[in-house]
Scaffold this motif. Structure first.
Motif, PDB file in Angstrom:
ATOM      1  N   VAL A 137      49.933 -13.080 -20.887  1.00 17.51           N
ATOM      2  CA  VAL A 137      48.588 -12.628 -19.945  1.00 17.51           C
ATOM      3  C   VAL A 137      47.666 -13.056 -20.861  1.00 17.51           C
ATOM      4  N   SER A 138      46.773 -14.040 -20.387  1.00 15.24           N
ATOM      5  CA  SER A 138      45.438 -14.341 -20.985  1.00 15.24           C
ATOM      6  C   SER A 138      44.376 -13.520 -20.410  1.00 15.24           C
ATOM      7  N   GLY A 139      43.169 -13.425 -20.951  1.00 22.59           N
ATOM      8  CA  GLY A 139      42.161 -12.386 -20.358  1.00 22.59           C
ATOM      9  C   GLY A 139      40.932 -13.002 -21.209  1.00 22.59           C
ATOM     10  N   LEU A 140      39.900 -12.140 -20.543  1.00 24.30           N
ATOM     11  CA  LEU A 140      38.497 -12.096 -21.274  1.00 24.30           C
ATOM     12  C   LEU A 140      37.977 -10.730 -20.870  1.00 24.30           C
ATOM     13  N   LYS A 141      37.089 -10.411 -21.585  1.00 25.48           N
ATOM     14  CA  LYS A 141      36.434  -8.992 -21.191  1.00 25.48           C
ATOM     15  C   LYS A 141      34.825  -8.847 -21.686  1.00 25.48           C
ATOM     16  N   ASP A 142      33.958  -8.349 -20.997  1.00 24.85           N
ATOM     17  CA  ASP A 142      32.689  -7.978 -21.268  1.00 24.85           C
ATOM     18  C   ASP A 142      31.776  -9.559 -21.142  1.00 24.85           C
ATOM     19  N   LEU A 143      32.353 -10.285 -19.820  1.00 25.94           N
ATOM     20  CA  LEU A 143      31.630 -11.431 -19.424  1.00 25.94           C
ATOM     21  C   LEU A 143      30.447 -10.879 -18.552  1.00 25.94           C
ATOM     22  N   VAL A 144      29.223 -10.906 -18.960  1.00 25.89           N
ATOM     23  CA  VAL A 144      28.542 -10.284 -18.184  1.00 25.89           C
ATOM     24  C   VAL A 144      27.668 -11.212 -17.319  1.00 25.89           C
ATOM     25  N   VAL A 145      27.577 -10.901 -15.942  1.00 24.09           N
ATOM     26  CA  VAL A 145      27.143 -11.703 -15.081  1.00 24.09           C
ATOM     27  C   VAL A 145      25.867 -11.339 -14.056  1.00 24.09           C
ATOM     28  N   LEU A 146      25.152 -11.740 -13.615  1.00 26.00           N
ATOM     29  CA  LEU A 146      24.086 -11.185 -12.916  1.00 26.00           C
ATOM     30  C   LEU A 146      23.597 -12.186 -11.532  1.00 26.00           C
ATOM     31  N   ASN A 147      23.606 -11.587 -10.403  1.00 27.36           N
ATOM     32  CA  ASN A 147      22.780 -12.592  -9.422  1.00 27.36           C
ATOM     33  C   ASN A 147      21.477 -11.601  -8.835  1.00 27.36           C
ATOM     34  N   THR A 148      20.467 -12.227  -8.965  1.00 24.54           N
ATOM     35  CA  THR A 148      19.320 -11.608  -8.760  1.00 24.54           C
ATOM     36  C   THR A 148      19.022 -11.577  -6.926  1.00 24.54           C
ATOM     37  N   THR A 149      19.840 -12.147  -6.355  1.00 24.66           N
ATOM     38  CA  THR A 149      19.960 -11.857  -4.779  1.00 24.66           C
ATOM     39  C   THR A 149      21.211 -12.530  -4.280  1.00 24.66           C
ATOM     40  N   GLY A 150      21.324 -12.480  -2.938  1.00 23.57           N
ATOM     41  CA  GLY A 150      22.549 -13.004  -2.433  1.00 23.57           C
ATOM     42  C   GLY A 150      23.680 -11.945  -2.433  1.00 23.57           C
ATOM     43  N   SER A 151      23.195 -10.901  -2.462  1.00 23.64           N
ATOM     44  CA  SER A 151      24.490  -9.469  -2.333  1.00 23.64           C
ATOM     45  C   SER A 151      23.672  -8.539  -1.586  1.00 23.64           C
ATOM     46  N   GLU A 152      24.429  -7.857  -0.506  1.00 26.61           N
ATOM     47  CA  GLU A 152      24.057  -7.068   0.338  1.00 26.61           C
ATOM     48  C   GLU A 152      25.301  -5.887   0.157  1.00 26.61           C
TER      49      GLU A 152
END
Length: 286
Positions: A137-152
């Motif tokens: 099982v491969s993986g990653l953690k703490d990949l921080v991402v953000l969209n400033t709009t386009g979310s409801e």
């Protein structure tokens, strides 16, 4: 024995501020942590409890938010000087202001999508039994991402304890924790990792989100459709809440430009996406 007051200071530590500058469809992001310390004629408050010379630390926090809206942040050195100058110039008792700012870098992923620089951790989980069976099982953690709009987020269930207001425009941010299972051994785990990571980022940036659950599924689906050899992926997405600051007490508007980045509590969305023909996982995830 005689005692006297020694050196002292007070202020507001670690005011988290995310500032979005909107240039048409292209947004610019500043993410900072501001700490303020003020010192001066503070004998009375320490010796008698007279607060006349004390500017509340809450006011200092509000000043950070209001100055971001009025002047922008720009170079953090300039922003810090502006704050320090303001406190010394407007408060008679203040002789010295210390302002420390940390800036967190984001790399552009799209017109309004960003990837946090640093902090990402690559992971793997290996099982091997006496019968010669190996699971990866491969993986990653703490990949921080953000969209400033386009979310409801609206149309949700409500009861007598619901206070959250529906919204059709919000910041969506999370620290991705993903683990994926291989149907077989890939030609290169490094190449596979890069492909999965990019699939996750592409789906996050290009999905108009009506819920974080929908975004989770889109990220998993894109991974399985574009990354050959991955048969199942599990995701944990903490909702890193950003709340628009009410600037009306200061006569300022806030069209989703100045936010308070909350630390906790946070929503935690978890789920898996798998191919219909995925082999049994057994104890691979444990």
């Amino acid at each position: 024995m005689t005692v006297k007051l020694g050196a002292n200071r007070y202020g507001k530590a670690e005011t988290r501020l995310v500032h979005v500058v909107k240039d048409g469809p292209v947004h610019h992001l500043k993410d900072v942590n501001v700490s303020i310390s003020l010192s001066g004629d503070m004998e009375a408050v320490h010796l008698t409890g007279d607060n006349a010379a004390v500017l509340p630390t809450d006011t200092q926090k509000n000043t950070v938010y209001a100055f971001a809206r009025k002047y922008g942040i720009g170079q953090i050195e300039v922003f810090a000087q502006r704050l320090a100058t303001h406190f010394v110039a407007t408060q008679e008792a203040i002789r010295h202001a210390r302002v420390e700012i940390e800036e967190y870098g984001w790399r552009r992923q799209g017109p309004h999508s960003f990837v946090r620089d640093g902090g990402e951790v690559r992971t793997c989980l290996i099982h091997h039994d006496e019968d010669g069976r190996t699971t990866v099982v491969s993986g990653l953690k703490d990949l921080v991402v953000l969209n400033t709009t386009g979310s409801e987020f609206h149309g949700f269930a409500v009861d007598g304890y619901t206070t959250l207001e529906p919204t059709t425009d919000r910041i969506l941010a999370t620290a991705v924790h993903a683990r994926w299972r291989h149907a077989g051994e890939p030609a290169s785990y490094g190449t596979s990792y890069a492909q999965v990571r990019q699939a996750l980022l592409d789906a996050f940036a290009n999905t108009h989100s009506r819920s974080l659950q929908q975004t989770l599924y889109a990220m998993g689906e894109r991974t399985l459709l574009t990354c050959e050899g991955v048969c199942e992926i599990r995701l944990a997405l903490p909702n890193k809440h950003h709340f628009a600051v009410d600037l009306s007490p200061f006569g300022l508007t806030n069209d989703n430009e100045v936010f308070y980045a909350a630390d906790r509590p946070y929503g935690l969305i978890e789920g898996g996406v798998l191919r219909e023909d995925a082999p049994d996982a057994g104890f691979a995830w444990e």
